[in-house]
Design a protein around this motif. Structure first.
Motif, PDB file in Angstrom:
ATOM      1  N   GLY A 103       0.801  -1.204   0.000  1.00 55.17           N
ATOM      2  CA  GLY A 103       0.000   0.000   0.000  1.00 55.17           C
ATOM      3  C   GLY A 103       0.838   1.259   0.000  1.00 55.17           C
ATOM      4  O   GLY A 103       1.973   1.281  -0.464  1.00 55.17           O
ATOM      5  N   VAL A 104       0.279   2.332   0.572  1.00 56.83           N
ATOM      6  CA  VAL A 104       0.942   3.629   0.511  1.00 56.83           C
ATOM      7  C   VAL A 104       2.256   3.661   1.284  1.00 56.83           C
ATOM      8  O   VAL A 104       3.104   4.499   1.020  1.00 56.83           O
ATOM      9  N   LEU A 105       2.442   2.799   2.254  1.00 59.13           N
ATOM     10  CA  LEU A 105       3.688   2.786   3.006  1.00 59.13           C
ATOM     11  C   LEU A 105       4.752   1.918   2.370  1.00 59.13           C
ATOM     12  O   LEU A 105       5.869   1.827   2.873  1.00 59.13           O
ATOM     13  N   GLY A 106       4.423   1.263   1.280  1.00 60.80           N
ATOM     14  CA  GLY A 106       5.414   0.465   0.580  1.00 60.80           C
ATOM     15  C   GLY A 106       5.654  -0.879   1.228  1.00 60.80           C
ATOM     16  O   GLY A 106       5.082  -1.207   2.258  1.00 60.80           O
ATOM     17  N   PRO A 107       6.520  -1.703   0.631  1.00 57.10           N
ATOM     18  CA  PRO A 107       6.826  -3.024   1.184  1.00 57.10           C
ATOM     19  C   PRO A 107       7.640  -2.923   2.460  1.00 57.10           C
ATOM     20  O   PRO A 107       8.213  -1.890   2.775  1.00 57.10           O
ATOM     21  N   HIS A 108       7.697  -4.033   3.186  1.00 51.29           N
ATOM     22  CA  HIS A 108       8.463  -4.067   4.428  1.00 51.29           C
ATOM     23  C   HIS A 108       9.959  -4.162   4.144  1.00 51.29           C
ATOM     24  O   HIS A 108      10.392  -4.836   3.220  1.00 51.29           O
ATOM     25  N   CYS A 116       8.108   3.310   3.345  1.00 47.56           N
ATOM     26  CA  CYS A 116       7.656   4.696   3.421  1.00 47.56           C
ATOM     27  C   CYS A 116       7.387   5.148   4.845  1.00 47.56           C
ATOM     28  O   CYS A 116       6.977   6.288   5.059  1.00 47.56           O
ATOM     29  N   LEU A 117       7.604   4.287   5.820  1.00 48.09           N
ATOM     30  CA  LEU A 117       7.611   4.691   7.214  1.00 48.09           C
ATOM     31  C   LEU A 117       9.041   4.919   7.673  1.00 48.09           C
ATOM     32  O   LEU A 117       9.337   5.847   8.425  1.00 48.09           O
ATOM     33  N   LEU A 118       9.945   4.081   7.174  1.00 49.95           N
ATOM     34  CA  LEU A 118      11.366   4.242   7.470  1.00 49.95           C
ATOM     35  C   LEU A 118      11.937   5.441   6.718  1.00 49.95           C
ATOM     36  O   LEU A 118      12.707   6.232   7.265  1.00 49.95           O
ATOM     37  N   CYS A 119      11.562   5.577   5.446  1.00 52.03           N
ATOM     38  CA  CYS A 119      12.021   6.682   4.598  1.00 52.03           C
ATOM     39  C   CYS A 119      10.870   7.670   4.389  1.00 52.03           C
ATOM     40  O   CYS A 119       9.847   7.580   5.047  1.00 52.03           O
ATOM     41  N   CYS A 121       8.307   9.104   1.470  1.00 53.27           N
ATOM     42  CA  CYS A 121       7.778   8.897   0.123  1.00 53.27           C
ATOM     43  C   CYS A 121       6.863  10.055  -0.247  1.00 53.27           C
ATOM     44  O   CYS A 121       5.900  10.341   0.474  1.00 53.27           O
ATOM     45  N   ILE A 122       7.182  10.715  -1.340  1.00 52.87           N
ATOM     46  CA  ILE A 122       6.348  11.793  -1.859  1.00 52.87           C
ATOM     47  C   ILE A 122       6.032  11.466  -3.309  1.00 52.87           C
ATOM     48  O   ILE A 122       6.910  11.510  -4.165  1.00 52.87           O
ATOM     49  N   SER A 123       4.787  11.121  -3.557  1.00 51.45           N
ATOM     50  CA  SER A 123       4.362  10.700  -4.879  1.00 51.45           C
ATOM     51  C   SER A 123       5.213   9.497  -5.315  1.00 51.45           C
ATOM     52  O   SER A 123       5.207   8.465  -4.649  1.00 51.45           O
ATOM     53  N   LEU A 138      13.555  -2.377   0.241  1.00 49.43           N
ATOM     54  CA  LEU A 138      12.562  -2.758  -0.763  1.00 49.43           C
ATOM     55  C   LEU A 138      11.749  -1.525  -1.137  1.00 49.43           C
ATOM     56  O   LEU A 138      11.229  -0.833  -0.263  1.00 49.43           O
ATOM     57  N   LEU A 139      11.634  -1.267  -2.434  1.00 48.91           N
ATOM     58  CA  LEU A 139      10.991  -0.042  -2.897  1.00 48.91           C
ATOM     59  C   LEU A 139       9.628  -0.339  -3.509  1.00 48.91           C
ATOM     60  O   LEU A 139       9.414  -1.399  -4.107  1.00 48.91           O
ATOM     61  N   PRO A 140       8.674   0.603  -3.365  1.00 50.72           N
ATOM     62  CA  PRO A 140       7.390   0.451  -4.045  1.00 50.72           C
ATOM     63  C   PRO A 140       7.587   0.350  -5.555  1.00 50.72           C
ATOM     64  O   PRO A 140       8.486   0.972  -6.115  1.00 50.72           O
ATOM     65  N   LYS A 141       6.759  -0.421  -6.214  1.00 53.09           N
ATOM     66  CA  LYS A 141       6.925  -0.647  -7.652  1.00 53.09           C
ATOM     67  C   LYS A 141       6.743   0.624  -8.472  1.00 53.09           C
ATOM     68  O   LYS A 141       7.192   0.692  -9.617  1.00 53.09           O
ATOM     69  N   SER A 142       6.086   1.622  -7.902  1.00 55.26           N
ATOM     70  CA  SER A 142       5.855   2.863  -8.648  1.00 55.26           C
ATOM     71  C   SER A 142       7.003   3.865  -8.502  1.00 55.26           C
ATOM     72  O   SER A 142       6.934   4.961  -9.058  1.00 55.26           O
ATOM     73  N   THR A 143       8.073   3.488  -7.808  1.00 54.72           N
ATOM     74  CA  THR A 143       9.177   4.424  -7.559  1.00 54.72           C
ATOM     75  C   THR A 143       9.809   4.881  -8.868  1.00 54.72           C
ATOM     76  O   THR A 143      10.200   4.071  -9.700  1.00 54.72           O
ATOM     77  N   ALA A 144       9.939   6.201  -9.017  1.00 52.82           N
ATOM     78  CA  ALA A 144      10.587   6.766 -10.201  1.00 52.82           C
ATOM     79  C   ALA A 144      11.901   7.465  -9.840  1.00 52.82           C
ATOM     80  O   ALA A 144      12.821   7.507 -10.665  1.00 52.82           O
TER      81      ALA A 144
END
Length: 320
Positions: A103-108, A116-119, A121-123, A138-144
């Motif tokens: 979800g919005v906080l990304g993978p563990h 996205c709790l440790l780091c 994430c903006i958009s 581990l990064l969210p799949k939408s990371t650009a």
């Protein structure tokens, strides 16, 4: 005349009394109280009591038996309870209970924290600067855009950026990276900018041809640190920064659209006439390459004047 006024006043009072709220008699149980309302007169004679002899006595007073209270109008019945809400879901539609936590906080991460709790994430941008990380999270799949500067990362593994098809920029400035897997970046189809400055890299892996900006300054690249023709097919490469390494040659061939080449503070000893120009075509002009830095190298630029004939500006470096 006075009789008429009294008659009208009486009618008004009667009409007001008829429209007043209904009154209800309330009876009180005298056993519940310690004193009756009639006894209150005895409680007010405290003025004549000498100072220091006054005593306070607590008692519950019963109201008069026929006291009337206004009856409040009947309240409307409470609305029926709303149906139970459905299971909470994250912005992308996934449930917080799902094990992958996509979800919005990304993978563990390895520390069992969502990325996205440790780091931050903006958009589609993930900032992990100065978090004392020793590995790529581990990064969210939408990371650009991914920034993980000023950490303790030592190695970039094969799967650290796997399946991140939208990744456009990686910035790992000021870590302690000394090893990069050969396939760490090669399969990133959208990667445009790669910044690995201020690390301990001795050899570059194969890079994607989509890159437009490369900065690997202040590392430990030597004679075999860059593969042969490593930048040949990077047609959109505009900036190549390789300062403060231990290179003894200029990596050739250079992309045609290259605008800036920074090689200062290396160990480059010589240059050929065809390093930048085409010796077979004297009319050839390399318009894009306007910024060449060779200062801080043990090379005498005055020995190869033909190497700069096609350039719009002379390189910066020693002429003696």
């Amino acid at each position: 005349m006075k009789m008429l006024v009294r008659l009208i006043l009486g009618l008004v009072i009667f009409d007001a009394a008829a429209t007043a709220p209904t009154l209800e008699s309330i009876n009180y149980d005298s056993e519940t109280y310690d004193a009756a309302l009639e006894d209150l007169d005895n409680l007010h004679g405290y003025e004549n009591i000498p100072v220091g002899q006054a005593k306070i006595q607590k008692a519950t007073v019963m109201p008069s038996e026929n006291r009337e209270l206004l009856t409040p109008p009947p309240q409307p019945e409470e609305a029926e309870e709303e149906e139970e809400e459905s299971t909470p879901r994250l912005i992308d539609g996934s449930s917080p209970q799902e094990p992958e936590f996509t979800g919005v906080l990304g993978p563990h991460t390895n520390e069992d924290f969502p990325t996205c709790l440790l780091c931050t994430c903006i958009s589609t941008t993930v900032y992990c600067d100065d978090h004392e990380l020793d590995a790529i999270p581990l990064l969210p799949k939408s990371t650009a855009y991914f920034y993980s500067r000023f950490n303790r990362i030592k190695k970039i593994n094969k799967n650290d950026f796997a399946s991140l098809n939208d990744l456009r920029r990686i910035d790992l400035t000021s870590n302690v990276i000394s090893e990069i897997d050969e396939d760490a970046f090669r399969k990133l189809p959208q990667l445009r900018e790669l910044v690995l400055r201020d690390n301990k890299i001795r050899q570059l892996p194969e890079l994607p041809t989509t890159l437009t900006f490369i900065d690997i300054s202040n590392n430990r690249l030597g004679r075999k640190g860059i593969k042969q023709e490593a930048f040949k097919d990077m047609y959109d490469l505009h900036h190549l920064y390789l300062t403060d390494n231990n290179l003894d040659h200029i990596p050739l061939p250079l992309p045609e659209n290259l605008r800036a080449l920074h090689l200062q503070n290396n160990n480059i000893l010589e240059m050929h006439e065809d390093t930048f120009c085409n010796v077979k075509n004297l009319t050839y002009i390399r318009k894009a390459l306007e910024d060449i830095r060779l200062d801080g190298n043990p090379i005498n630029l005055s020995k190869t004047p033909q190497a700069y004939m096609c350039l719009p500006r002379l390189p910066i470096g020693s002429l003696v």
